[in-house]
Design a protein around this motif. Structure first.
Motif, mmCIF file in Angstrom:
data_model
loop_
_atom_site.group_PDB
_atom_site.id
_atom_site.type_symbol
_atom_site.label_atom_id
_atom_site.label_comp_id
_atom_site.label_asym_id
_atom_site.label_seq_id
_atom_site.Cartn_x
_atom_site.Cartn_y
_atom_site.Cartn_z
ATOM 1 N N ALA A 288 0.848 -1.188 -0.042
ATOM 2 C CA ALA A 288 -0.182 -0.008 -0.047
ATOM 3 C C ALA A 288 0.857 1.312 0.272
ATOM 4 C CB ALA A 288 -0.949 -0.042 1.227
ATOM 5 N N GLY A 289 2.297 1.357 0.222
ATOM 6 C CA GLY A 289 3.011 2.413 0.675
ATOM 7 C C GLY A 289 3.049 3.334 -0.856
ATOM 8 N N LEU A 290 3.420 4.545 -0.602
ATOM 9 C CA LEU A 290 3.390 5.662 -1.675
ATOM 10 C C LEU A 290 4.528 5.521 -2.384
ATOM 11 C CD1 LEU A 290 1.578 8.490 -0.008
ATOM 12 C CD2 LEU A 290 0.880 7.136 -1.669
ATOM 13 N N GLY A 291 5.752 4.942 -1.712
ATOM 14 C CA GLY A 291 7.142 5.022 -2.672
ATOM 15 C C GLY A 291 7.624 6.469 -2.819
ATOM 16 N N HIS B 181 -0.925 -19.429 -1.779
ATOM 17 C CA HIS B 181 -2.107 -18.169 -1.748
ATOM 18 C C HIS B 181 -1.291 -17.052 -1.465
ATOM 19 C CE1 HIS B 181 -6.348 -17.105 -1.974
ATOM 20 N NE2 HIS B 181 -5.896 -16.173 -1.485
ATOM 21 N N PHE B 182 -1.559 -15.850 -2.338
ATOM 22 C CA PHE B 182 -0.893 -14.801 -2.233
ATOM 23 C C PHE B 182 -1.870 -13.499 -1.871
ATOM 24 C CE2 PHE B 182 0.748 -18.049 -5.285
ATOM 25 C CZ PHE B 182 2.150 -17.787 -4.926
ATOM 26 N N ILE B 183 -1.648 -12.974 -1.046
ATOM 27 C CA ILE B 183 -2.366 -11.969 -0.290
ATOM 28 C C ILE B 183 -1.832 -10.600 -0.455
ATOM 29 C CG2 ILE B 183 -3.833 -11.126 1.633
ATOM 30 C CD1 ILE B 183 -3.453 -14.064 2.501
ATOM 31 N N PHE B 184 -2.502 -9.955 -1.156
ATOM 32 C CA PHE B 184 -1.870 -8.413 -1.595
ATOM 33 C C PHE B 184 -2.606 -7.525 -0.734
ATOM 34 C CE2 PHE B 184 -0.795 -11.076 -5.058
ATOM 35 C CZ PHE B 184 0.481 -10.973 -5.306
ATOM 36 N N VAL B 185 -2.213 -6.781 0.221
ATOM 37 C CA VAL B 185 -2.729 -5.582 1.101
ATOM 38 C C VAL B 185 -2.220 -4.222 0.059
ATOM 39 C CG1 VAL B 185 -3.022 -4.476 3.113
ATOM 40 C CG2 VAL B 185 -2.482 -6.776 2.985
ATOM 41 N N THR B 186 -3.192 -3.787 -0.689
ATOM 42 C CA THR B 186 -2.930 -2.783 -1.438
ATOM 43 C C THR B 186 -3.749 -1.344 -1.081
ATOM 44 O OG1 THR B 186 -5.141 -2.810 -2.816
ATOM 45 C CG2 THR B 186 -3.131 -4.395 -3.483
ATOM 46 N N GLY B 187 -3.523 -0.452 -1.815
ATOM 47 C CA GLY B 187 -4.170 0.823 -1.543
ATOM 48 C C GLY B 187 -4.793 1.715 -2.808
ATOM 49 N N ARG B 188 -5.064 2.790 -2.567
ATOM 50 C CA ARG B 188 -5.532 3.528 -3.822
ATOM 51 C C ARG B 188 -4.518 3.525 -4.997
ATOM 52 N NH1 ARG B 188 -10.292 5.680 -2.829
ATOM 53 N NH2 ARG B 188 -10.001 7.472 -4.670
ATOM 54 N N ASN B 189 -4.867 3.569 -6.133
ATOM 55 C CA ASN B 189 -3.939 3.639 -7.406
ATOM 56 C C ASN B 189 -3.165 2.522 -7.476
ATOM 57 O OD1 ASN B 189 -5.102 6.320 -7.925
ATOM 58 N ND2 ASN B 189 -3.675 7.219 -6.424
ATOM 59 N N LYS B 190 -3.517 1.317 -7.189
ATOM 60 C CA LYS B 190 -2.492 0.220 -7.308
ATOM 61 C C LYS B 190 -3.245 -0.939 -8.206
ATOM 62 C CE LYS B 190 0.592 1.231 -3.892
ATOM 63 N NZ LYS B 190 2.114 1.238 -3.879
ATOM 64 N N GLU C 261 3.906 -18.178 -15.475
ATOM 65 C CA GLU C 261 4.310 -17.210 -14.155
ATOM 66 C C GLU C 261 3.010 -16.744 -13.622
ATOM 67 O OE1 GLU C 261 8.743 -15.716 -15.655
ATOM 68 O OE2 GLU C 261 6.857 -14.463 -15.888
ATOM 69 N N ARG C 262 1.885 -17.009 -14.378
ATOM 70 C CA ARG C 262 0.676 -16.309 -13.932
ATOM 71 C C ARG C 262 0.160 -17.246 -12.706
ATOM 72 N NH1 ARG C 262 -3.791 -17.827 -17.038
ATOM 73 N NH2 ARG C 262 -2.880 -17.243 -18.846
ATOM 74 N N PRO C 263 -0.125 -16.609 -11.736
ATOM 75 C CA PRO C 263 -0.774 -17.444 -10.389
ATOM 76 C C PRO C 263 -2.203 -18.044 -10.891
ATOM 77 C CG PRO C 263 -0.884 -15.187 -9.912
ATOM 78 C CD PRO C 263 -0.292 -15.193 -11.292
ATOM 79 N N ALA C 264 -2.390 -19.376 -10.346
ATOM 80 C CA ALA C 264 -3.397 -20.110 -10.919
ATOM 81 C C ALA C 264 -4.772 -19.302 -10.461
ATOM 82 C CB ALA C 264 -3.346 -21.520 -10.293
ATOM 83 N N ALA C 265 -5.980 -19.625 -10.965
ATOM 84 C CA ALA C 265 -7.018 -19.071 -10.506
ATOM 85 C C ALA C 265 -7.434 -19.387 -9.383
ATOM 86 C CB ALA C 265 -8.196 -19.451 -11.724
ATOM 87 N N GLY C 266 -7.833 -18.285 -8.501
ATOM 88 C CA GLY C 266 -8.133 -18.557 -7.157
ATOM 89 C C GLY C 266 -7.187 -18.497 -6.165
ATOM 90 N N THR C 267 -5.923 -18.380 -6.514
ATOM 91 C CA THR C 267 -4.958 -18.159 -5.772
ATOM 92 C C THR C 267 -4.380 -17.024 -5.131
ATOM 93 O OG1 THR C 267 -3.226 -18.485 -7.298
ATOM 94 C CG2 THR C 267 -3.948 -20.622 -6.344
ATOM 95 N N THR C 268 -4.969 -15.938 -5.588
ATOM 96 C CA THR C 268 -4.513 -14.639 -5.203
ATOM 97 C C THR C 268 -5.877 -13.822 -4.518
ATOM 98 O OG1 THR C 268 -4.971 -13.512 -7.194
ATOM 99 C CG2 THR C 268 -2.891 -14.164 -7.102
ATOM 100 N N SER C 269 -5.453 -12.790 -3.598
ATOM 101 C CA SER C 269 -6.463 -12.305 -2.976
ATOM 102 C C SER C 269 -5.954 -10.639 -2.859
ATOM 103 C CB SER C 269 -6.846 -13.153 -1.259
ATOM 104 O OG SER C 269 -7.330 -14.212 -1.490
ATOM 105 N N PHE C 270 -6.934 -9.921 -2.800
ATOM 106 C CA PHE C 270 -6.724 -8.378 -2.564
ATOM 107 C C PHE C 270 -7.687 -7.905 -1.617
ATOM 108 C CE2 PHE C 270 -5.343 -10.032 -6.734
ATOM 109 C CZ PHE C 270 -4.262 -9.328 -7.201
ATOM 110 N N THR C 271 -6.812 -7.139 -0.704
ATOM 111 C CA THR C 271 -7.658 -6.214 0.184
ATOM 112 C C THR C 271 -7.173 -4.909 0.336
ATOM 113 O OG1 THR C 271 -8.775 -6.299 2.268
ATOM 114 C CG2 THR C 271 -6.527 -7.076 2.357
ATOM 115 N N ARG C 272 -7.656 -3.864 0.756
ATOM 116 C CA ARG C 272 -7.110 -2.483 0.756
ATOM 117 C C ARG C 272 -6.819 -2.238 2.378
ATOM 118 N NH1 ARG C 272 -8.976 1.654 -3.622
ATOM 119 N NH2 ARG C 272 -8.664 0.327 -5.211
ATOM 120 N N GLN C 273 -5.456 -1.584 2.371
ATOM 121 C CA GLN C 273 -5.191 -0.830 3.669
ATOM 122 C C GLN C 273 -5.942 0.695 3.518
ATOM 123 O OE1 GLN C 273 -1.173 0.239 4.537
ATOM 124 N NE2 GLN C 273 -1.589 -0.076 6.712
#
Ligand code: G1P
Length: 296
Positions: free
Chosen positions: A18-21, A58-67, A99-111
């Motif tokens: 989620a960081g701005l960099g 399973h790969f869980i990405f905690v993202t933010g706006r503009n990601k 290289e693409r993760p298989a269907a259903g193995t990624t999750s995205f949520t937002r901080q």
């Protein structure tokens, strides 16, 4: 029947993205810092491959706006794949598919608010559930014969509990990181952590082993992070949560056999790019030649 003493398998990993960099602006004005490339791959993909090498499913990405572009990157790009197929570019097509993760193995949520790393990890609590999990900070690129997370898994299998990857740092920069106190050995690369402090004031660090951004944690950490207590920089710090959990559960340090580069800084990013090129079989010889020529 004797019961197995093997600790439960680590299936899920959290990637706080989620960081701005701000440290690598203007590059990150319209591109998430995790999508900056090391030669031909976004840093986040390199870190995700490290997790996959360690057995993460399973790969869980905690993202933010503009990601949003992160989500697109790990999706199937139908038009692109179709064009590559029609043009006969089958090698790169096969690579993208593999290289693409298989269907259903990624999750995205937002901080939703930038409240700190501990808060970002806590945002993934429902997706993780009641099982131990991994955390990988994508700012940190680890390069070695085997990935850092895979080496963490070895210590976890031998000693269980919680595992934190560390490396030695120049004491002059210890105040920029989380630092651990070093206790007795528990395995070839593992030792008992005796203390942990986030961004210790200069000359107060308990050692020169800094936390490099790879963790295996027990789910009890979520209840602690939920309290939202603020630490260094007024943020909810993951390190402080770990300090509380350490009163009830063992924490093991894993001294990484490799090198970690901090891509959050301009020089660290440059170092990571060169080290990554030199670590790639398809690029190493040519990269070495070109770098030598540039240096005259
Ligand atoms: C975070 C952690 C710190 C760790 C560092 C590695 O700090 O809180 O313990 O040493 O990552 O990059 P941050 O870089 O978010 O300030």
């Amino acid at each position: 029947m004797p019961t197995s003493t093997r600790p439960p398998r680590i299936r899920k990993a959290i990637f706080p993205v989620a960081g701005l960099g701000t440290r690598v602006l203007p590059a990150t004005k319209s591109i998430p810092k995790e999508m900056l490339t090391l030669v031909d791959k976004p840093v986040l993909q390199v870190v995700m491959e490290e997790a996959r090498e360690a057995g993460i499913e399973h790969f869980i990405f905690v993202t933010g706006r503009n990601k949003q572009v992160i989500e697109d990157h790990f999706d199937m790009a139908y038009e692109l794949e179709d064009s590559l197929q029609k043009r006969g570019k089958l090698d790169i097509l096969a690579q993208l598919r593999a290289e693409r993760p298989a269907a259903g193995t990624t999750s995205f949520t937002r901080q939703q608010e930038p409240l700190g790393l501990g808060h970002a990890v806590w945002c993934a609590r429902d997706i993780v559930g009641d099982e131990p999990f991994a955390v990988l900070l994508p700012d940190m690129i680890t390069i070695g014969k085997t990935g850092c997370m895979k080496q963490c898994m070895e210590v976890y299998k031998a000693a269980g509990g919680n595992v934190v990857a560390v490396e030695e740092c120049d004491p002059a920069i210890a105040h920029q990181y989380g630092i651990v106190g070093v206790g007795k050995e528990v395995s070839k690369q593992g030792f008992r952590i005796t203390a942990m402090v986030e961004k210790p004031p200069r000359s107060t660090a308990p050692s020169n082993r800094y936390i490099t951004g790879r963790y295996i944690l027990q789910p009890e950490i979520f209840k602690i992070l939920e309290k939202g207590e603020r630490g260094a920089g007024g943020e909810i710090q993951l390190t402080d949560g770990m300090v509380s959990l350490m009163k009830k559960q063992p924490f093991h340090g894993m001294t990484y056999n490799g090198i970690t580069y901090d891509c959050g800084s301009k020089l660290g990013y440059l170092q990571a790019t060169v080290a990554y090129a030199l670590s790639r079989k398809d690029l190493a010889d040519a990269a070495r030649r070109e770098i030598a020529a540039l240096l005259g």
